[in-house]
Design a protein around this motif. Sequence first.
Motif, PDB file in Angstrom:
ATOM      1  N   LEU B   8       0.838  -1.205   0.000  1.00  0.00           N
ATOM      2  CA  LEU B   8       0.000   0.000   0.000  1.00  0.00           C
ATOM      3  C   LEU B   8       0.869   1.250   0.000  1.00  0.00           C
ATOM      4  CD1 LEU B   8      -3.019  -0.764   2.335  1.00  0.00           C
ATOM      5  CD2 LEU B   8      -2.999  -0.268  -0.112  1.00  0.00           C
ATOM      6  N   HIS B   9       1.899   1.213   0.828  1.00  0.00           N
ATOM      7  CA  HIS B   9       2.798   2.352   0.935  1.00  0.00           C
ATOM      8  C   HIS B   9       3.469   2.641  -0.419  1.00  0.00           C
ATOM      9  CE1 HIS B   9       6.387   4.348   3.110  1.00  0.00           C
ATOM     10  NE2 HIS B   9       5.423   5.210   2.882  1.00  0.00           N
ATOM     11  N   ILE B  10       3.916   1.572  -1.070  1.00  0.00           N
ATOM     12  CA  ILE B  10       4.567   1.727  -2.367  1.00  0.00           C
ATOM     13  C   ILE B  10       3.594   2.296  -3.392  1.00  0.00           C
ATOM     14  CG2 ILE B  10       5.574   0.447  -4.288  1.00  0.00           C
ATOM     15  CD1 ILE B  10       6.860  -1.380  -2.195  1.00  0.00           C
ATOM     16  N   LEU B  12       0.945   4.126  -2.867  1.00  0.00           N
ATOM     17  CA  LEU B  12       0.621   5.514  -2.561  1.00  0.00           C
ATOM     18  C   LEU B  12       1.737   6.450  -3.026  1.00  0.00           C
ATOM     19  CD1 LEU B  12      -1.560   7.162  -1.067  1.00  0.00           C
ATOM     20  CD2 LEU B  12      -0.032   7.165   0.895  1.00  0.00           C
ATOM     21  N   THR B  13       2.983   6.084  -2.694  1.00  0.00           N
ATOM     22  CA  THR B  13       4.099   6.953  -3.105  1.00  0.00           C
ATOM     23  C   THR B  13       4.202   7.008  -4.627  1.00  0.00           C
ATOM     24  OG1 THR B  13       5.558   5.063  -2.769  1.00  0.00           O
ATOM     25  CG2 THR B  13       5.504   6.692  -1.031  1.00  0.00           C
ATOM     26  N   THR B  14       3.894   5.873  -5.292  1.00  0.00           N
ATOM     27  CA  THR B  14       3.937   5.858  -6.757  1.00  0.00           C
ATOM     28  C   THR B  14       2.914   6.830  -7.338  1.00  0.00           C
ATOM     29  OG1 THR B  14       4.470   3.532  -6.592  1.00  0.00           O
ATOM     30  CG2 THR B  14       3.951   4.357  -8.766  1.00  0.00           C
ATOM     31  N   ALA B  15       1.706   6.819  -6.747  1.00  0.00           N
ATOM     32  CA  ALA B  15       0.657   7.712  -7.249  1.00  0.00           C
ATOM     33  C   ALA B  15       1.079   9.167  -7.108  1.00  0.00           C
ATOM     34  CB  ALA B  15      -0.646   7.455  -6.490  1.00  0.00           C
ATOM     35  N   LEU B  39      13.423   8.249  -9.345  1.00  0.00           N
ATOM     36  CA  LEU B  39      14.009   8.337  -8.005  1.00  0.00           C
ATOM     37  C   LEU B  39      13.291   7.388  -7.059  1.00  0.00           C
ATOM     38  CD1 LEU B  39      14.527  12.199  -7.695  1.00  0.00           C
ATOM     39  CD2 LEU B  39      16.203  10.454  -8.248  1.00  0.00           C
ATOM     40  N   LEU B  40      11.965   7.329  -7.205  1.00  0.00           N
ATOM     41  CA  LEU B  40      11.189   6.440  -6.348  1.00  0.00           C
ATOM     42  C   LEU B  40      11.528   4.975  -6.626  1.00  0.00           C
ATOM     43  CD1 LEU B  40       8.878   6.921  -4.294  1.00  0.00           C
ATOM     44  CD2 LEU B  40       7.354   6.074  -6.051  1.00  0.00           C
TER      45      LEU B  40
END
Lengths: 342, 158
Positions: B8-10, B12-15, B39-40
């Motif tokens: 979920l964390h991944i 969210l940061t991707t979005a 970078l992500l």
Amino acid sequence: MARFGSDTRPIIGRGPSLVARFLLLAAISIGLMVADHRNNYLTKLRNIMSAGIYPAHWLVDAPFRASSWLMSSFADRDQLRNENARLAAQVRDLQVSVQRLAAVTAENQRLRELGEATEDITKKRMVAQIMHVDLDPLRHRVLLNKGQSDGVFKGQPILDAHGVFGQITQVGRYTSEAILISDPEHAIPVRVNRSGLRTIAAGTGNLNKLNMPFLTGEADIKVGDLLISSGLGGIFPAGYPVGIVTRMERNPAETFATVEARPLAKLDSDYEVVLIWYQPPSIEPAITPATITNTPVSVEALESGANSDQKPDAASSSTTGTPAAKPKATSSGTGSSTRPTP
Amino acid sequence: MSSRTGFLHILLTTAIALLLTIVPLPQVINMARPDWMLLLVIYWSLNAAFLTGLTYAWLCGLTIDALVGGLIGQHALAFVLVATIAQHFQFRIRVFPVLHQAFVVLLLVIIYKFMLFWIDGIVGAATTSWLRWLPALIGALLWPLLVAVLDTSARSVR
């Protein structure tokens, strides 16, 4: 550093190795690129991808739409009145300058029919908004909010209020990507309005500059000349303004002169552009007595000239209804002459 | 932390990176916009490679292809290349001090940019402006900040 779980080390023997996975994915990517570049096999995939990404584009664009809506709903009265007065004055001026257009167009049409050369006909217009989304900064591309569902097609010409803007390069379900005439990958066939000289104006990667690489020192062109589209490429209709020549240098040591132009379309500040559907001039013109004696352009032409932005549908329906669209329709029926135009 | 919240964390940061990639900026700043998505991908390749793998990098690359236009597969290939290098050296790079890491990131983004430049050249439309390489520098400069933010968010999720 964040660590999830205690063991970040993959267990040896679990799944294919890193290099194998890399090679597999790289091979798929290269396959996709080749298929995309060589022939347009991937239209369907691109369509799906653009539909999938549409929420992101929509979301980024949303605050701008909301703010412009808020601005218009909360504009104060004086401001609206001023704008109204300005627009009214503009409409009056445009109508005055368009008054003779009907007569001139009719005359032009008659002369062309005498010479058995047909003119291309704009069949339909549609206003599209440029979405507030940044694409690759190295290429001059914009995203429009009209797509396949609106009938947009690849290679469709785009105009703005001042001149030729660009053409569609990719069509998605709800959006489409357009290339500007200033993109270094773009070139447009043009004609110098004063001398009739034909050449090609290529984009330079600079929004305010077009380059004409194929003009010799003797070419009849000078600073201030208006460039209009020549219609030769088969993409852009003929006769729309493209740019103004800003620089002309003849160097006797070189074969070609350095000629630069400034695009007339407001490439960097536009918000709305016009997509057009037109019928290229046919090579078998038909002369029927009806089309010669008729004055082909009437009040509808005046309206479509003045109000094209506000009423794209009305304009399109009226233009298709005028006798100006007739030659194509009658050409198959009469079959009077099949000579190609000179 | 379970791998479920990790995913979920991944996501969210991707979005967020996705939106940062296309949010409109003035022309001058737009030229220097760092490649957030890359970078992500580097960050997650270093810190959660067992969760993301190369497929994540590949999908992110495809998303960028769809997002900014161009050849399908171009960004995907460059992303996978960078992620492979990052994952191969993940245990070494992870223990570097942050500034040292930023230097590695600079190299990785330059490899990415070179890959795109190369493919552009093959297709026939490479822009040779030096501005093409500016986002690599900006990305490396922003790396310590990115690590700080992502580490903090990971800790709060945990």
